[in-house]
Design an enzyme around this catalytic site. Structure first.
Site, mmCIF file in Angstrom:
data_model
loop_
_atom_site.group_PDB
_atom_site.id
_atom_site.type_symbol
_atom_site.label_atom_id
_atom_site.label_comp_id
_atom_site.label_asym_id
_atom_site.label_seq_id
_atom_site.Cartn_x
_atom_site.Cartn_y
_atom_site.Cartn_z
ATOM 1 N N ASN A 144 58.329 16.094 20.087
ATOM 2 C CA ASN A 144 59.294 16.446 19.053
ATOM 3 C C ASN A 144 59.222 17.960 18.881
ATOM 4 O O ASN A 144 58.330 18.469 18.216
ATOM 5 C CB ASN A 144 58.946 15.721 17.748
ATOM 6 C CG ASN A 144 59.859 16.115 16.608
ATOM 7 O OD1 ASN A 144 60.878 16.773 16.809
ATOM 8 N ND2 ASN A 144 59.491 15.706 15.398
ATOM 9 N N TRP A 145 60.158 18.652 19.531
ATOM 10 C CA TRP A 145 60.116 20.123 19.486
ATOM 11 C C TRP A 145 60.471 20.669 18.108
ATOM 12 O O TRP A 145 60.234 21.852 17.838
ATOM 13 C CB TRP A 145 61.097 20.707 20.512
ATOM 14 C CG TRP A 145 60.666 20.587 21.947
ATOM 15 C CD1 TRP A 145 59.523 20.011 22.431
ATOM 16 C CD2 TRP A 145 61.384 21.073 23.084
ATOM 17 N NE1 TRP A 145 59.493 20.109 23.805
ATOM 18 C CE2 TRP A 145 60.615 20.751 24.229
ATOM 19 C CE3 TRP A 145 62.591 21.738 23.257
ATOM 20 C CZ2 TRP A 145 61.040 21.077 25.521
ATOM 21 C CZ3 TRP A 145 63.009 22.060 24.548
ATOM 22 C CH2 TRP A 145 62.235 21.739 25.663
ATOM 23 N N LYS A 146 61.081 19.849 17.255
ATOM 24 C CA LYS A 146 61.563 20.327 15.949
ATOM 25 C C LYS A 146 62.489 21.531 16.168
ATOM 26 O O LYS A 146 63.187 21.584 17.169
ATOM 27 C CB LYS A 146 60.388 20.629 15.010
ATOM 28 C CG LYS A 146 59.427 19.434 14.941
ATOM 29 C CD LYS A 146 58.429 19.514 13.831
ATOM 30 C CE LYS A 146 57.539 18.266 13.864
ATOM 31 N NZ LYS A 146 56.591 18.231 12.759
ATOM 32 N N HIS B 24 62.587 10.932 10.471
ATOM 33 C CA HIS B 24 61.387 11.770 10.421
ATOM 34 C C HIS B 24 61.163 12.220 8.971
ATOM 35 O O HIS B 24 62.122 12.464 8.239
ATOM 36 C CB HIS B 24 61.556 12.980 11.346
ATOM 37 C CG HIS B 24 60.286 13.729 11.531
ATOM 38 N ND1 HIS B 24 59.807 14.600 10.576
ATOM 39 C CD2 HIS B 24 59.370 13.698 12.525
ATOM 40 C CE1 HIS B 24 58.650 15.089 10.993
ATOM 41 N NE2 HIS B 24 58.362 14.556 12.173
ATOM 42 N N GLU C 291 60.441 14.934 7.758
ATOM 43 C CA GLU C 291 61.110 16.203 7.419
ATOM 44 C C GLU C 291 62.588 15.974 7.114
ATOM 45 O O GLU C 291 63.174 16.645 6.264
ATOM 46 C CB GLU C 291 60.903 17.215 8.568
ATOM 47 C CG GLU C 291 59.449 17.695 8.601
ATOM 48 C CD GLU C 291 58.919 18.072 9.973
ATOM 49 O OE1 GLU C 291 59.726 18.295 10.899
ATOM 50 O OE2 GLU C 291 57.683 18.135 10.130
ATOM 51 N N GLU D 161 53.853 8.070 11.033
ATOM 52 C CA GLU D 161 53.393 9.454 10.891
ATOM 53 C C GLU D 161 53.028 9.721 9.434
ATOM 54 O O GLU D 161 53.912 9.977 8.608
ATOM 55 C CB GLU D 161 54.504 10.429 11.294
ATOM 56 C CG GLU D 161 54.949 10.294 12.741
ATOM 57 C CD GLU D 161 55.670 11.558 13.196
ATOM 58 O OE1 GLU D 161 55.190 12.166 14.168
ATOM 59 O OE2 GLU D 161 56.662 11.950 12.580
ATOM 60 N N GLY E 80 51.416 18.422 11.191
ATOM 61 C CA GLY E 80 51.324 19.879 11.231
ATOM 62 C C GLY E 80 50.175 20.444 10.419
ATOM 63 O O GLY E 80 50.110 21.654 10.183
ATOM 64 N N SER F 140 49.411 15.641 13.981
ATOM 65 C CA SER F 140 48.294 16.419 14.531
ATOM 66 C C SER F 140 47.598 15.722 15.700
ATOM 67 O O SER F 140 46.385 15.841 15.874
ATOM 68 C CB SER F 140 47.289 16.783 13.434
ATOM 69 O OG SER F 140 47.915 17.604 12.453
HETATM 70 P P1 PGA Z 1 52.544 17.468 14.604
HETATM 71 O O1 PGA Z 1 53.988 16.815 14.276
HETATM 72 O O2 PGA Z 1 52.090 16.851 15.914
HETATM 73 O O3 PGA Z 1 52.821 18.936 14.719
HETATM 74 O O4 PGA Z 1 51.653 17.126 13.480
HETATM 75 C C1 PGA Z 1 54.264 15.481 14.566
HETATM 76 C C2 PGA Z 1 55.647 15.130 14.108
HETATM 77 O O5 PGA Z 1 56.042 15.579 13.025
HETATM 78 O O6 PGA Z 1 56.398 14.424 14.816
#
Ligand code: PGA
Length: 255
Positions: free
Chosen positions: A9-11, A97, A99, A169, A175, A215
Site C-alpha cells: 500500500n504505497w499510500k 482503510h 485512513e 490493521e 505507521g 508496521s
Molecule cells: P504500515 O501501514 O505498514 O506503514 O504500518 C500499513 C497500512 O496502513 O496499510
C-alpha cells in the site's frame, strides 16, 4: 486452499518515475510465486496504468488501487469509479482503510457500496478493518472489528465473498513501528474467521484470506505469517523500499 497474499500500500507516496523504478526493482528480484501465493502493488490512481503495463504478463503480481467511488458514474468531481479501475488493468481495490475511514469520514454504509462497486466491476476487494488504541486498551477489539465486518460485507452473497480478502490493521500499529504481537494477531484473525463462519459457513471461512497490516517489516513478517490464521500482510512503509518488500514477499512464500 486459501491464498497467501502480500499487498503493498504505497499510500500517497512516489512520483511516476519513482514508482516505475520501484516496480522494476521488485520485478528484477521477485521470487517466483505460484497461484496460491500472490503479490499486489496498490498505487495512487495516477500510477495505475503505468504499473499495470509494467506488470502485464507477470503471473501473480497484480496491480491494486487504494480506493474507488461508491457510485457507478456521473457528476462526482474528483472520484474514480471501479469500472475505470478495471478498464485500467487493476485487479484489486483496497476498501475501508483506516485512513479513509478516519480522514475522509467513510462510514460502513459507504464502504458497503464501495465493496459492491468493486465486485460488480470484476475487482478483488481488500476490505480493511481494525480498532483504535482506546478500543484495544478497553479489550473490546473483537466486538469492534466484528461490527465493522458485519456492516461492511455481510450484505454480500457467499459467491461474492470469494472475491473478498480481509485486512486486519490495528490503527495503533499503522505507521507507528508498534506491531501487534503474533499472539494478538492470531487471536483476532481467528475471531474474524469465526465471524465469517457464523454468517457464511465453515468452507467460506476456511477459504477467505485474512491479512495483517500495521508496521509489518522484514524482521517480524515471518513470525506473523507463521500464525495459522494470518494469510499474509498489507504493507505500508516497508513496501516503499524494494529490499524490504522483497524480504516480506519471501517471508510470505516460505510461510
Ligand atoms: P504500515 O501501514 O505498514 O506503514 O504500518 C500499513 C497500512 O496502513 O496499510
Amino acid at each position: 486452499m486459501r491464498k497467501k497474499i502480500v499487498a503493498a500500500n504505497w499510500k500517497m507516496n512516489l512520483t511516476l518515475s519513482e514508482g516505475s523504478f520501484l516496480v522494476n526493482e521488485i520485478l528484477a528480484a521477485a521470487p517466483a510465486v505460484t497461484a496460491s501465493r500472490q503479490v499486489v502493488i496498490a498505487t495512487p490512481f495516477v500510477h495505475l496504468t503505468q504499473t499495470a503495463a509494467q506488470l502485464e504478463g507477470i503471473g501473480h503480481i497484480h496491480v491494486g488501487a487504494q480506493n474507488c467511488s461508491s457510485e457507478k458514474a456521473g457528476a462526482y468531481t474528483g472520484e474514480v469509479s471501479a469500472a475505470m479501475l478495471n478498464d485500467a488493468g487493476v485487479q484489486y481495490v483496497i476498501i475501508g482503510h483506516s485512513e479513509r475511514r478516519g480522514y475522509f469520514n467513510e462510514d460502513s454504509a459507504m464502504l458497503a457500496k464501495k465493496a459492491n462497486q468493486g465486485l460488480e466491476n470484476g475487482l478483488q476487494v481488500i476490505f480493511c478493518c481494525g480498532e483504535p488504541l482506546e478500543i484495544r486498551d478497553a479489550g473490546t477489539q473483537n466486538d469492534y472489528v466484528g461490527q465493522q465486518i458485519k456492516e461492511g460485507i455481510f450484505h454480500l452473497t457467499a459467491e461474492q465473498l470469494k472475491n473478498v480478502v480481509i485486512a486486519y490493521e490495528p490503527i495503533w500499529a499503522i505507521g507507528t513501528g508498534r506491531t501487534a504481537t503474533s499472539a494478538q494477531a492470531q487471536e483476532i484473525h481467528a475471531y474474524i474467521r469465526n465471524v465469517i463462519a457464523a454468517q457464511y459457513g465453515n468452507d467460506a471461512a476456511a477459504g477467505i484470506s485474512i491479512l495483517y497490516g500495521g508496521s509489518c517489516n522484514p524482521t517480524n513478517a515471518a513470525e506473523l505469517f507463521a500464525c495459522p490464521d494470518v494469510d499474509g500482510g498489507l504493507i505500508g512503509g516497508a513496501s516503499l523500499k524494494a529490499d524490504q518488500f522483497l524480504a516480506i514477499i519471501s517471508a510470505m512464500i516460505n510461510s
